[in-house]
Design an enzyme around this catalytic site. Structure first.
Site, PDB file in Angstrom:
ATOM      1  N   GLY A 253       0.786  -1.222   0.000  1.00 35.10           N
ATOM      2  CA  GLY A 253       0.000   0.000   0.000  1.00 35.10           C
ATOM      3  C   GLY A 253       0.819   1.273   0.000  1.00 35.10           C
ATOM      4  N   ASP A 254       2.149   1.147  -0.085  1.00 36.86           N
ATOM      5  CA  ASP A 254       2.992   2.340  -0.120  1.00 36.86           C
ATOM      6  C   ASP A 254       4.225   2.035  -0.956  1.00 36.86           C
ATOM      7  OD1 ASP A 254       4.236   4.884   0.576  1.00 36.86           O
ATOM      8  OD2 ASP A 254       2.905   4.922   2.317  1.00 36.86           O
ATOM      9  N   ASP A 255       5.283   2.851  -0.823  1.00 36.59           N
ATOM     10  CA  ASP A 255       6.466   2.678  -1.670  1.00 36.59           C
ATOM     11  C   ASP A 255       7.013   1.253  -1.570  1.00 36.59           C
ATOM     12  OD1 ASP A 255       6.345   5.426  -2.283  1.00 36.59           O
ATOM     13  OD2 ASP A 255       7.579   5.924  -0.540  1.00 36.59           O
ATOM     14  N   SER A 286       2.190  -0.587  -6.664  1.00 36.22           N
ATOM     15  CA  SER A 286       1.688   0.168  -5.523  1.00 36.22           C
ATOM     16  C   SER A 286       0.709   1.208  -6.045  1.00 36.22           C
ATOM     17  CB  SER A 286       2.821   0.849  -4.751  1.00 36.22           C
ATOM     18  OG  SER A 286       2.276   1.658  -3.724  1.00 36.22           O
TER      19      SER A 286
END
Length: 472
Positions: A253-255, A286
């Site tokens: 859900g992020d980098d 992502s």
């Protein structure tokens, strides 16, 4: 329609993966990072079951992990030891590793994090952050934790470490956290770390976080979390050097990977950079963040980074540098090559007003130095925006070099490139690059561009990506 769209994206990804004409820098025997600890054989071995652990997914095994590692510490000066985790679901709270240890997971083993926050002890904030990243004060300790260690291996036959992060994500979304969320794995001030052949899922926060570490190898791991899970970065090397990340798949859900080095005045004071970092043969997605990111916490400096053979799809951003007035520090000598993107919102993004400061004591006049960033040999399909490259007024980002980049499918009605307070050069960029980067790299400026040489002459005349060579 949605099914047809995803099928088209999948086909495009597969086509990009198999395009032999785009094989840059590949050799018959692909490079591998070397870590002298990786192949170590431990003369002593025990199973977690010898210490009363029960793999039923219900029994809490924190004491069994702690007691087994305490016992194995007696072998640290006798060649080290291996802790074997057999098939089963092994529920546990946080536990510490020791030096000269191999934690080995069977292919059907799952280390299952306790959903009870009381099983995750509270620890001090990192000196380079001055506080917890999410809340002032202390933070929760990671599930697997090590401090001041040497020669640590976490590996196996692709067993799983499951953070059961959904309850932490709910607490974050509902603003009911008491302390900053924990990582799955964190090593502090340690050296000789190998993490390989494992799957990490559902981390409460960043999954793998080596900080103030040296000689770190992360190879052949999968890191998975739902696309909507908050701040579930994959691998975040932080104020660390001689780091190698290769042959990984990350969907979070992020980098996917974010290189960091401390936050504002605390990172400046600590003064420990992230340097000599290799990231290669990484694939992932992502929907909310970037494939490869630097920052935004970069106040101790980031330099000498090599990124190559990257596949990013279904993502918000391909490459991103995040910073802000108040950060100070620097990002320089960054080299990105052979990157393929499919269905990406913005291919390349520099964000200069990222905000978020640890407290009111940061110095707004502490400006970051961003220079000598080379991005080359990039191909993208179904790209919405080619690039948003924003420097800082009075703090121009220097010697930004883009070469041999083709981004197709631009859908924005605005200009495909949005550039401000940027200086640099380009060659062979489509769609047409923005004005501050229009001056050509060759022949006058290749020496201004990090890690370019007169091999550029071959590419400029032939546009044959396979002809691009380099030595590191």
């Amino acid at each position: 329609m949605r099914t047809s769209f995803h099928l088209v994206v999948l086909v495009l990804v597969l086509l990009l993966l198999v395009r032999e004409s785009d094989g840059i820098g590949r050799s018959e025997e692909e490079e591998k990072c070397e870590n002298e600890n990786e192949m170590k054989k431990r003369p002593h071995s025990v199973s977690i079951t010898e210490f009363g652990a029960v793999g039923d997914g219900v029994t809490l095994n924190t004491k069994a992990f702690q007691n087994s590692i305490f016992y194995l510490n007696s072998f640290a000066d006798k060649g080290g030891a291996k802790l074997f985790v057999p098939a089963g679901r092994w529920l546990t709270g946080s536990f510490d590793l020791i030096s000269h240890l191999t934690l080995w997971l069977h292919k059907d083993a799952v280390i299952l994090a306790s959903p009870n926050s009381d099983d995750w002890p509270i620890t001090d904030p990192l000196p380079s952050y001055g506080r917890g990243r999410e809340l002032p004060g202390a933070r929760h300790r990671s599930l697997i934790y090590g401090r001041n260690l040497t020669d640590i291996i976490i590996t196996g036959d692709n067993g799983t470490i499951d953070g059961q992060g959904s309850i932490w994500w709910d607490w974050f979304d509902n603003k009911t956290l008491n302390y900053t969320r924990p990582h799955l794995v964190e090593f502090i001030n340690s050296t000789g770390i190998v993490i390989s052949n494992l799957t990490f899922i559902n981390s409460p926060f960043w999954a793998i976080h080596p900080v103030y570490c040296s000689q770190v190898t992360v190879r052949n791991v999968r890191i998975l979390a739902p696309p909507e899970s908050p701040n579930t970065d994959g691998i975040d090397p932080d104020s660390s050097d001689n780091v190698c990340i290769e042959d990984c798949y990350i969907s979070t859900g992020d980098d996917l990977v974010a290189i960091k080095s401390g936050w504002d005045e605390y990172g400046i004071s600590s003064g420990r950079p992230s340097t000599n970092i290799i990231i290669r043969r990484l694939m992932g997605e992502s929907g909310r963040a970037a494939g490869i990111a630097i920052g935004s916490e970069m106040s101790g400096g980031v330099s000498e980074v090599r990124v190559e053979n990257i596949q990013i799809f279904n993502s918000r951003t391909g490459i991103r540098i995040k910073t802000s007035p108040g950060r100070g520090g620097y990002v320089r000598n960054i080299y990105v090559s052979d990157m393929k993107m499919v269905n990406v919102g913005t291919a390349i993004r520099f964000t200069s007003l990222y905000g978020e400061h640890p407290d009111e004591f940061y110095d707004p006049t502490a400006l970051p130095l961003i220079e000598r960033i080379t991005i080359k040999d990039v191909v993208g399909e179904d790209i919405k925006i080619a690039g948003v490259l924003e420097g800082i007024e009075g703090d121009t980002f220097l010697n930004i070099c883009l070469s041999n980049i083709t981004l197709n499918g631009i859908t924005s009605n605005k200009s495909p490139w949005n550039c401000s307070y940027i200086q640099g050069f380009s060659d062979l960029v489509s769609p047409e690059i923005c004005e501050p980067l229009k001056e050509r790299i060759y022949p006058e400026h290749y020496s201004d561009c990090y890690h370019l040489s007169n091999h550029l002459r071959t590419s400029s005349s032939n546009q044959n990506r396979g002809a691009w060579l380099f030595s590191w």
